[in-house]
Write an enzyme that holds these catalytic residues in place. Structure first.
Site, short mmCIF file in Angstrom:
data_model
loop_
_atom_site.label_atom_id
_atom_site.label_comp_id
_atom_site.label_asym_id
_atom_site.label_seq_id
_atom_site.Cartn_x
_atom_site.Cartn_y
_atom_site.Cartn_z
N TYR A 1 4.19 5.37 11.11
CA TYR A 1 4.62 3.98 11.33
C TYR A 1 5.44 3.40 10.18
CZ TYR A 1 0.31 3.21 8.60
OH TYR A 1 -0.67 3.25 7.64
N ARG B 1 0.86 -1.19 0.00
CA ARG B 1 0.00 0.00 0.00
C ARG B 1 0.89 1.24 0.00
NH1 ARG B 1 -1.36 2.50 4.62
NH2 ARG B 1 -1.40 0.62 5.89
N HIS C 1 -3.83 4.00 4.70
CA HIS C 1 -4.87 2.97 4.77
C HIS C 1 -6.20 3.54 4.30
CE1 HIS C 1 -7.21 -0.38 6.25
NE2 HIS C 1 -7.96 0.46 6.95
#
Length: 375
Positions: free
Chosen positions: A282, A269, A273
């Protein structure tokens, strides 16, 4: 078309086998002992057009959300090959059950790309007919669609719609994070023991929101299938050719009555998200740069250039047409009418309900009390 070379693909780090790849990041065809494709030149150019168009429409949707025109958006950036490859592998009679990110599969099923934007704009709950389009309504609850898909697959098997080349098959999409959900594991059990004609298609994009794959599993996801009694295969999810070949083979295996398969599309990805997520909290930039070198669109472009199947004019035309479609999509989204609030009561039960009718009447009276009020 140019014949594939005998060079073998290199599996991803940490996995010593079973990484199906037919097209390297450099645009070079490679062979695999079990999977191959036989696309003609027009079909290869068509796949490139699909990938570019899907990415452009997705980018437009992200921009619309950032400008306050959508409530939220789940981007597919980086996962175009997994979706276009698997979407084009579906036969007309096959049924697909998506999550909320399968915009590329929706596009390949011939559904108007405005449909999911109406959902995320809040003006409808998904405007397409899932039966007519053989594509279910987006599922927000993580993993729930795998149970829906398994039940549907059990049904078509009991109806005798499997066992021939014209048989039906089902595909259920989900992400790596969903494999930690009970629904997915329960679906695996039912599909296995009932030998259901289903393909479980996991887009392993490496993160369940902010949770990395290393905190979700101790083994490659595709290997979990063996514990449930059916085969699993890992494919390069950034390779549209390999994704098509693996998915088509798994679907054909299912439609002939040979039961389920788990396909793990190993991808990434590239964006957030959803538009509510901040991946910089992160992920590190170096990781993203590593995956940018494996971009699904650039490798198909390199293939077309390497085999002299397209020139600069073709690439310019594809980009221009994708931009036109994106602008048209934006204009249509902005023109979507706001629904009458009372509409939400009309689709709860197919034949109505006294309780819902009472709620609707109360709401109507409340809503009418504001008529003529100063704002």
């Amino acid at each position: 078309m140019t014949k594939a070379s005998s060079k073998r693909a290199t599996p991803p780090p940490g996995d010593a086998a079973d990484f199906v790849q037919l097209l390297t990041p450099d645009g070079e065809r490679v062979s695999h002992p079990d999977y191959s494709v036989d696309f003609n030149d027009d079909e290869l150019r068509g796949l490139y057009r699909d990938l570019v168009t899907v990415r452009k429409l997705d980018a437009e949707a992200t921009a619309l959300q950032r400008q306050g025109e959508l409530g939220i958006w789940a981007s597919l950036l980086g996962q175009e090959a997994a979706q276009v490859g698997s979407g084009r592998a579906l036969r007309e009679q096959d049924m697909a059950f998506p999550t909320y990110r399968e915009h590329g599969v929706l596009y390949c099923r011939g559904i108007d790309p405005i449909m999911p934007l109406g959902l995320f704009r809040g003006v409808d709950q998904g405007g397409w007919d899932p039966i007519a389009n053989k594509f279910g309504i987006y599922t927000i609850v993580i993993g729930a669609q795998t149970l829906h898909a398994t039940g549907y697959a059990m049904g078509i098997a009991k109806d005798g719609k499997v066992g021939t080349d014209e048989g039906e098959a089902v595909i259920a999409y989900f992400g790596d994070g969903a494999t930690s959900q009970g629904d997915v594991n329960e679906a695996f059990i039912f599909a296995s023991v009932y030998n259901s004609p289903i393909v479980f298609f996991c887009q392993n994009n490496q993160y369940a929101i902010s949770e990395p794959l290393t905190r979700q599993t101790r083994v490659p996801l595709y290997q979990r299938a063996s514990g449930f009694g059916f085969p699993g295969v890992r494919v390069d999810g950034n390779d549209v050719l390999a994704t098509y070949a693996v998915t088509r083979a798994a679907l054909d295996n299912a439609r002939h009555g040979n039961g389920p398969t788990l396909v793990e599309a190993y991808t990434y990805r590239m964006g957030a998200h959803t538009t509510s997520d901040d991946p910089t909290r992160y992920r590190v930039a170096g990781e993203i740069e590593e995956w940018q070198a494996k971009d699904p669109i650039s490798r198909v472009r390199k293939l077309l250039e390497r085999e002299n199947l397209a020139d600069a004019a073709f690439f310019t035309e594809v980009d221009a047409q994708a931009k036109v479609e994106a602008v048209e999509l934006r204009e249509r989204v902005l023109a979507l009418p706001d629904p009458d609030p009372s509409e939400m009561f009309k689709h709860v039960y197919p034949h109505g309900s006294p309780e819902v009718d009472e709620q609707a009447a109360t709401f109507a009276a409340y809503h009418a009390s504001f008529e003529g009020a100063q704002h």
